[in-house]
Design a protein around this motif. Structure first.
Motif, PDB file in Angstrom:
ATOM      1  N   ILE A  47       0.848  -1.198   0.000  1.00 39.61           N
ATOM      2  CA  ILE A  47       0.000   0.000   0.000  1.00 39.61           C
ATOM      3  C   ILE A  47       0.885   1.252   0.000  1.00 39.61           C
ATOM      4  O   ILE A  47       0.641   2.205  -0.735  1.00 39.61           O
ATOM      5  CB  ILE A  47      -0.963   0.009   1.213  1.00 39.61           C
ATOM      6  CG1 ILE A  47      -1.838  -1.246   1.247  1.00 39.61           C
ATOM      7  CG2 ILE A  47      -1.796   1.288   1.238  1.00 39.61           C
ATOM      8  CD1 ILE A  47      -2.787  -1.403   0.090  1.00 39.61           C
ATOM      9  N   TYR A  75      -3.003   3.718   7.628  1.00 39.61           N
ATOM     10  CA  TYR A  75      -3.737   2.610   7.021  1.00 39.61           C
ATOM     11  C   TYR A  75      -5.128   2.585   7.639  1.00 39.61           C
ATOM     12  O   TYR A  75      -5.264   2.515   8.858  1.00 39.61           O
ATOM     13  CB  TYR A  75      -3.008   1.290   7.267  1.00 39.61           C
ATOM     14  CG  TYR A  75      -1.610   1.290   6.689  1.00 39.61           C
ATOM     15  CD1 TYR A  75      -1.407   1.077   5.331  1.00 39.61           C
ATOM     16  CD2 TYR A  75      -0.496   1.530   7.492  1.00 39.61           C
ATOM     17  CE1 TYR A  75      -0.131   1.082   4.788  1.00 39.61           C
ATOM     18  CE2 TYR A  75       0.781   1.544   6.955  1.00 39.61           C
ATOM     19  CZ  TYR A  75       0.960   1.323   5.600  1.00 39.61           C
ATOM     20  OH  TYR A  75       2.212   1.340   5.055  1.00 39.61           O
ATOM     21  N   LEU A  85      -7.133  -0.916  -6.752  1.00 34.56           N
ATOM     22  CA  LEU A  85      -6.745   0.235  -5.940  1.00 34.56           C
ATOM     23  C   LEU A  85      -6.297   1.387  -6.837  1.00 34.56           C
ATOM     24  O   LEU A  85      -5.683   1.172  -7.887  1.00 34.56           O
ATOM     25  CB  LEU A  85      -5.608  -0.136  -4.999  1.00 34.56           C
ATOM     26  CG  LEU A  85      -5.860  -1.287  -4.032  1.00 34.56           C
ATOM     27  CD1 LEU A  85      -4.647  -1.491  -3.129  1.00 34.56           C
ATOM     28  CD2 LEU A  85      -7.119  -1.057  -3.207  1.00 34.56           C
ATOM     29  N   VAL A 105      -5.310   6.438  -1.124  1.00 37.37           N
ATOM     30  CA  VAL A 105      -5.404   5.139  -1.791  1.00 37.37           C
ATOM     31  C   VAL A 105      -6.826   4.658  -1.572  1.00 37.37           C
ATOM     32  O   VAL A 105      -7.267   4.497  -0.433  1.00 37.37           O
ATOM     33  CB  VAL A 105      -4.383   4.128  -1.225  1.00 37.37           C
ATOM     34  CG1 VAL A 105      -4.493   2.794  -1.964  1.00 37.37           C
ATOM     35  CG2 VAL A 105      -2.958   4.684  -1.321  1.00 37.37           C
ATOM     36  N   ILE A 112      -8.611   3.342   1.584  1.00 35.88           N
ATOM     37  CA  ILE A 112      -7.773   2.291   2.170  1.00 35.88           C
ATOM     38  C   ILE A 112      -6.672   2.904   3.031  1.00 35.88           C
ATOM     39  O   ILE A 112      -6.340   2.402   4.099  1.00 35.88           O
ATOM     40  CB  ILE A 112      -7.136   1.425   1.054  1.00 35.88           C
ATOM     41  CG1 ILE A 112      -8.209   0.774   0.191  1.00 35.88           C
ATOM     42  CG2 ILE A 112      -6.172   0.389   1.621  1.00 35.88           C
ATOM     43  CD1 ILE A 112      -9.131  -0.132   0.955  1.00 35.88           C
TER      44      ILE A 112
END
Length: 125
Positions: A47, A75, A85, A105, A112
C-alpha cells in the motif's frame, strides 16, 4: 495527461502510473496473491508503495525533479485479492523549494490509506 518516465518498480508491481499535470498523478493496480501478508490482506509496504508511486509521479515533471524527503501514511482499511486500488496524489502546498502532497489510496469509494508527502523541487539539467 502524460506517461511518466519509465519506472522499473511500478512495472515490477504491475502498476499503471499517470501524470495528470500540475502536481497531480495516479497509480492504479489490482491486488494479487503476490501482494499479501500472512493475514491474507495487502501488505502495508505494498500500500505504501502504491502511494509512493503516485507521489513520485506528481512530484516530477519536464522541468523539475522532485526528490521525496518524507512520507507519513495512515492505514484505514484492509485490501484483499482482486481489489482494484487507485492512489491519487495532489500538491496541496507549494513552498519556494519544496511541495507538500496529499495521497489517498482508494478502492472505489472506500479509502484504504491516506498519506502526506514532502518533495524537494530541483530544476532538471
Amino acid at each position: 495527461m502524460s506517461e511518466p518516465r519509465q519506472d522499473a518498480y511500478a512495472a515490477l508491481l504491475g502498476a499503471t502510473v499517470t501524470q495528470l499535470g500540475g502536481g497531480n498523478a495516479t497509480a492504479a493496480i489490482t491486488v494479487t496473491e503476490d501482494h499479501l501478508n500472512p493475514h491474507g490482506t495487502a501488505h502495508g509496504s505494498f500500500i505504501y508503495s502504491i502511494a509512493g508511486l503516485a507521489l513520485a509521479a506528481a512530484a516530477n515533471n519536464d522541468t523539475h525533479s522532485g526528490v521525496v524527503s518524507s512520507v507519513l501514511i495512515d492505514y484505514l482499511s484492509p485490501a484483499r485479492p482482486g481489489d482494484a486500488l487507485l492512489a491519487t496524489a495532489r500538491v496541496v502546498e507549494r513552498m519556494p523549494k519544496e511541495d507538500i502532497f496529499e495521497i489517498r489510496v482508494t478502492r472505489g469509494e472506500d479509502v484504504i490509506a491516506r498519506a502526506t508527502g514532502r518533495a524537494n523541487r530541483r530544476a532538471r539539467t
